[in-house]
Structure formats: C-alpha cells, structure tokens
Design a protein around this motif. Structure first.
Motif, mmCIF file in Angstrom:
data_model
loop_
_atom_site.group_PDB
_atom_site.id
_atom_site.type_symbol
_atom_site.label_atom_id
_atom_site.label_comp_id
_atom_site.label_asym_id
_atom_site.label_seq_id
_atom_site.Cartn_x
_atom_site.Cartn_y
_atom_site.Cartn_z
ATOM 1 N N ILE A 80 45.595 19.586 -66.452
ATOM 2 C CA ILE A 80 45.178 18.678 -65.379
ATOM 3 C C ILE A 80 43.680 18.408 -65.509
ATOM 4 C CG2 ILE A 80 47.005 19.325 -63.752
ATOM 5 C CD1 ILE A 80 44.990 21.122 -62.327
ATOM 6 N N THR A 81 43.275 17.262 -64.998
ATOM 7 C CA THR A 81 41.865 16.885 -65.041
ATOM 8 C C THR A 81 41.116 17.552 -63.896
ATOM 9 O OG1 THR A 81 42.229 14.958 -63.642
ATOM 10 C CG2 THR A 81 42.479 14.643 -66.033
ATOM 11 N N SER A 82 39.811 17.463 -63.931
ATOM 12 C CA SER A 82 39.012 18.051 -62.851
ATOM 13 C C SER A 82 39.255 17.311 -61.541
ATOM 14 C CB SER A 82 37.529 18.048 -63.215
ATOM 15 O OG SER A 82 37.085 16.728 -63.436
ATOM 16 N N GLU A 83 39.486 15.992 -61.595
ATOM 17 C CA GLU A 83 39.788 15.234 -60.377
ATOM 18 C C GLU A 83 41.122 15.688 -59.779
ATOM 19 O OE1 GLU A 83 39.123 13.681 -63.330
ATOM 20 O OE2 GLU A 83 37.072 13.025 -62.936
ATOM 21 N N ALA A 84 42.103 15.926 -60.647
ATOM 22 C CA ALA A 84 43.398 16.415 -60.172
ATOM 23 C C ALA A 84 43.259 17.813 -59.583
ATOM 24 C CB ALA A 84 44.410 16.410 -61.310
ATOM 25 N N MET A 85 42.406 18.626 -60.170
ATOM 26 C CA MET A 85 42.158 19.978 -59.651
ATOM 27 C C MET A 85 41.577 19.903 -58.244
ATOM 28 S SD MET A 85 42.159 23.254 -60.347
ATOM 29 C CE MET A 85 41.330 24.779 -59.944
ATOM 30 N N VAL A 86 40.596 19.023 -58.052
ATOM 31 C CA VAL A 86 39.976 18.866 -56.729
ATOM 32 C C VAL A 86 41.022 18.392 -55.714
ATOM 33 C CG1 VAL A 86 38.287 17.507 -55.426
ATOM 34 C CG2 VAL A 86 37.662 18.509 -57.619
ATOM 35 N N ALA A 87 41.852 17.424 -56.114
ATOM 36 C CA ALA A 87 42.897 16.931 -55.212
ATOM 37 C C ALA A 87 43.881 18.043 -54.867
ATOM 38 C CB ALA A 87 43.627 15.749 -55.853
ATOM 39 N N GLY A 88 44.235 18.873 -55.854
ATOM 40 C CA GLY A 88 45.156 19.980 -55.604
ATOM 41 C C GLY A 88 44.564 21.038 -54.692
ATOM 42 N N VAL A 89 43.282 21.316 -54.854
ATOM 43 C CA VAL A 89 42.621 22.305 -53.985
ATOM 44 C C VAL A 89 42.592 21.797 -52.544
ATOM 45 C CG1 VAL A 89 40.399 23.395 -53.478
ATOM 46 C CG2 VAL A 89 41.273 23.394 -55.802
ATOM 47 N N ARG A 90 42.277 20.513 -52.365
ATOM 48 C CA ARG A 90 42.266 19.941 -51.004
ATOM 49 C C ARG A 90 43.654 19.991 -50.384
ATOM 50 N NH1 ARG A 90 39.437 14.502 -52.281
ATOM 51 N NH2 ARG A 90 37.503 15.292 -53.115
ATOM 52 N N TYR A 91 44.660 19.621 -51.150
ATOM 53 C CA TYR A 91 46.041 19.661 -50.660
ATOM 54 C C TYR A 91 46.409 21.090 -50.261
ATOM 55 C CZ TYR A 91 51.073 18.764 -50.432
ATOM 56 O OH TYR A 91 52.373 18.637 -50.006
ATOM 57 N N GLY A 92 46.084 22.053 -51.114
ATOM 58 C CA GLY A 92 46.412 23.449 -50.825
ATOM 59 C C GLY A 92 45.704 23.975 -49.587
ATOM 60 N N ASP A 93 44.430 23.610 -49.419
ATOM 61 C CA ASP A 93 43.696 24.051 -48.226
ATOM 62 C C ASP A 93 44.348 23.513 -46.953
ATOM 63 O OD1 ASP A 93 41.908 25.430 -49.802
ATOM 64 O OD2 ASP A 93 40.352 23.868 -49.725
ATOM 65 N N ALA A 94 44.693 22.223 -46.976
ATOM 66 C CA ALA A 94 45.333 21.619 -45.793
ATOM 67 C C ALA A 94 46.703 22.242 -45.556
ATOM 68 C CB ALA A 94 45.449 20.107 -45.969
ATOM 69 N N TYR A 95 47.463 22.457 -46.605
ATOM 70 C CA TYR A 95 48.799 23.046 -46.489
ATOM 71 C C TYR A 95 48.726 24.432 -45.848
ATOM 72 C CZ TYR A 95 53.207 25.175 -47.962
ATOM 73 O OH TYR A 95 54.411 25.840 -47.976
ATOM 74 N N ARG A 96 47.815 25.273 -46.372
ATOM 75 C CA ARG A 96 47.710 26.634 -45.825
ATOM 76 C C ARG A 96 47.191 26.629 -44.395
ATOM 77 N NH1 ARG A 96 46.394 27.074 -51.053
ATOM 78 N NH2 ARG A 96 44.165 26.920 -50.711
ATOM 79 N N ARG A 97 46.308 25.698 -44.067
ATOM 80 C CA ARG A 97 45.787 25.598 -42.703
ATOM 81 C C ARG A 97 46.912 25.278 -41.731
ATOM 82 N NH1 ARG A 97 41.097 26.678 -39.974
ATOM 83 N NH2 ARG A 97 41.266 25.677 -37.992
ATOM 84 N N VAL A 98 47.766 24.328 -42.114
ATOM 85 C CA VAL A 98 48.875 23.931 -41.247
ATOM 86 C C VAL A 98 49.939 25.032 -41.210
ATOM 87 C CG1 VAL A 98 50.773 22.283 -40.992
ATOM 88 C CG2 VAL A 98 48.477 21.467 -41.527
ATOM 89 N N LYS A 99 50.227 25.629 -42.347
ATOM 90 C CA LYS A 99 51.272 26.649 -42.405
ATOM 91 C C LYS A 99 50.908 27.894 -41.601
ATOM 92 C CE LYS A 99 53.923 29.548 -45.446
ATOM 93 N NZ LYS A 99 54.043 30.138 -46.741
ATOM 94 N N HIS A 100 49.664 28.315 -41.691
ATOM 95 C CA HIS A 100 49.233 29.543 -41.020
ATOM 96 C C HIS A 100 48.494 29.238 -39.730
ATOM 97 C CE1 HIS A 100 50.526 31.734 -44.481
ATOM 98 N NE2 HIS A 100 49.731 31.043 -45.264
ATOM 99 N N GLU A 101 48.949 28.221 -39.076
ATOM 100 C CA GLU A 101 48.313 27.816 -37.819
ATOM 101 C C GLU A 101 48.331 28.988 -36.837
ATOM 102 O OE1 GLU A 101 49.169 24.581 -34.288
ATOM 103 O OE2 GLU A 101 50.231 24.431 -36.165
ATOM 104 N N ALA A 102 47.162 29.313 -36.331
ATOM 105 C CA ALA A 102 47.054 30.427 -35.386
ATOM 106 C C ALA A 102 47.612 30.001 -34.032
ATOM 107 C CB ALA A 102 45.606 30.857 -35.237
ATOM 108 N N ARG A 103 48.322 30.868 -33.445
ATOM 109 C CA ARG A 103 48.933 30.601 -32.148
ATOM 110 C C ARG A 103 48.058 31.212 -31.052
ATOM 111 N NH1 ARG A 103 51.904 28.666 -35.450
ATOM 112 N NH2 ARG A 103 54.054 28.869 -35.974
ATOM 113 N N LEU A 104 48.183 30.678 -29.862
ATOM 114 C CA LEU A 104 47.488 31.277 -28.731
ATOM 115 C C LEU A 104 48.110 32.636 -28.445
ATOM 116 C CD1 LEU A 104 47.113 28.278 -26.278
ATOM 117 C CD2 LEU A 104 45.344 29.366 -27.632
#
Length: 193
Positions: A80-104
């Motif tokens: 993968i290219t460096s641009e694809a790597m950056v896109a994948g890192v952003r996708y992964g960060d958003a995915y994990r943020r939504v998946k591990h959403e902290a509950r009250l």
C-alpha cells in the motif's frame, strides 16, 4: 592485637567466592536461555496464526518483540502507498472510537474504590461529541466504499481490528483475497479529500 590472616583460609574464601559467582552466572544464563526459548515459541505460534511480529535484528541478542498491525504489515511489504496507509489509520481510529464508545456509568454498578461520583458534564459532552464526529466520518467513508459489504468488512478487520490479512482470513487464498479488497478500499479512501 589482631592475628595475621591464614593464607590458606584466604585462598579458600577466594575460591569459594569464585565458585559462587560462577554458579550465579550459570543460573542466570540458564534462565535467560529458558526465557529466550519461551519467547521464540510464543513468537513462532503467533506467526503460525498469521500475526506479524517484529523482533531484534540479531537473533542471538535478546530484545523486545512487537506485534505489527495489518496496515503496518502491508506497508512494510510495499503493498500500500503512504496515502493509503494514512487513510487506513484514520479509518481504524474512527472505527475503534465508535466500537469502544464509553457508556455513562450506572448508579447500580459496583464501584471499586468508593462511592459514586457524578461524571463531569463537560467531559461527558466532549466525549460524546468526539464519538458522534467519528461515527459521521466512518459513515462517510463507508459511503465512499458504496457500503460494499466485502470492502467494509476488509477495512473493519485490517484497519479497525488491526489484524493481518492472514489472521483475519485464516487460509492463504482467502488472505490474498482480503489483502486485495483492502488495497482497493484504501485506494478509494485515499483518493477522497
């Protein structure tokens, strides 16, 4: 008045100290060899399961091992290219943020370390806003992928769950297919501003 030290006694003590020192060194070497064998076994089992593990360049030296993510593995192989790597890192960060959403926290939940303390309203709202923004970004990226189930699943596994293609797929043929899907998906995501 002090008696002069017996030379044979002094020599015996020195020999005993040398033997004790040698025994400690041998024990330490044996323990280090056992630890190295255990680490080598763990690393080889992880690699057999499909995980990418980096270690010291010189196998004779002991050093830390680190599990590589799927994106790091693909980038290291030049897939993968460096641009694809950056896109994948952003996708992964958003995915994990939504998946591990902290509950009250619930007032009925058992508490370690004391009584219930009311969460700070500002921090709860800031966390909720960051999670909502990540959810919107993730939905937008999935729209770019036309919500194609194979592309979305490939990105979720490789970018979000940080698995290597072989870990996620199990078989080599399926790993190649999954790697191809991720490369296509990341190229699509990298092309979008």
């Amino acid at each position: 008045m002090k008696k002069p030290a017996d030379p044979t006694l002094k020599a015996q003590r020195a020999a005993r100290d040398r033997l004790i020192r040698r025994e400690r060194q041998e024990r330490a070497r044996a323990e280090a060899a056992e630890v190295a064998a255990g680490v080598a076994e763990t690393v080889s089992l992880s690699r057999a399961r499909g995980a990418a593990v980096t270690g010291p360049a010189d196998r004779a030296r002991a050093g830390p091992h680190r599990r590589q993510t799927g994106l790091e593995t693909l980038a290291a192989r030049g897939r993968i290219t460096s641009e694809a790597m950056v896109a994948g890192v952003r996708y992964g960060d958003a995915y994990r943020r939504v998946k591990h959403e902290a509950r009250l926290p619930s007032s009925l939940a058992p508490r370690l370390g004391g009584a219930f303390t009311e969460p700070d309203g500002r921090s709860v709202m800031a966390q909720a806003e960051r999670t909502a923004a990540a959810r919107l970004r993730l939905a937008g990226w999935r729209e770019i992928l036309s919500r194609h189930p194979d592309l979305v699943t490939a990105c979720d596994l490789i970018c979000g769950e940080e698995m290597t293609p072989r870990e996620a797929a199990g078989a080599d043929r399926e790993a190649v297919r999954l790697e191809t899907l991720v490369r296509v998906a990341l190229d699509l995501l990298a092309a979008e501003p």
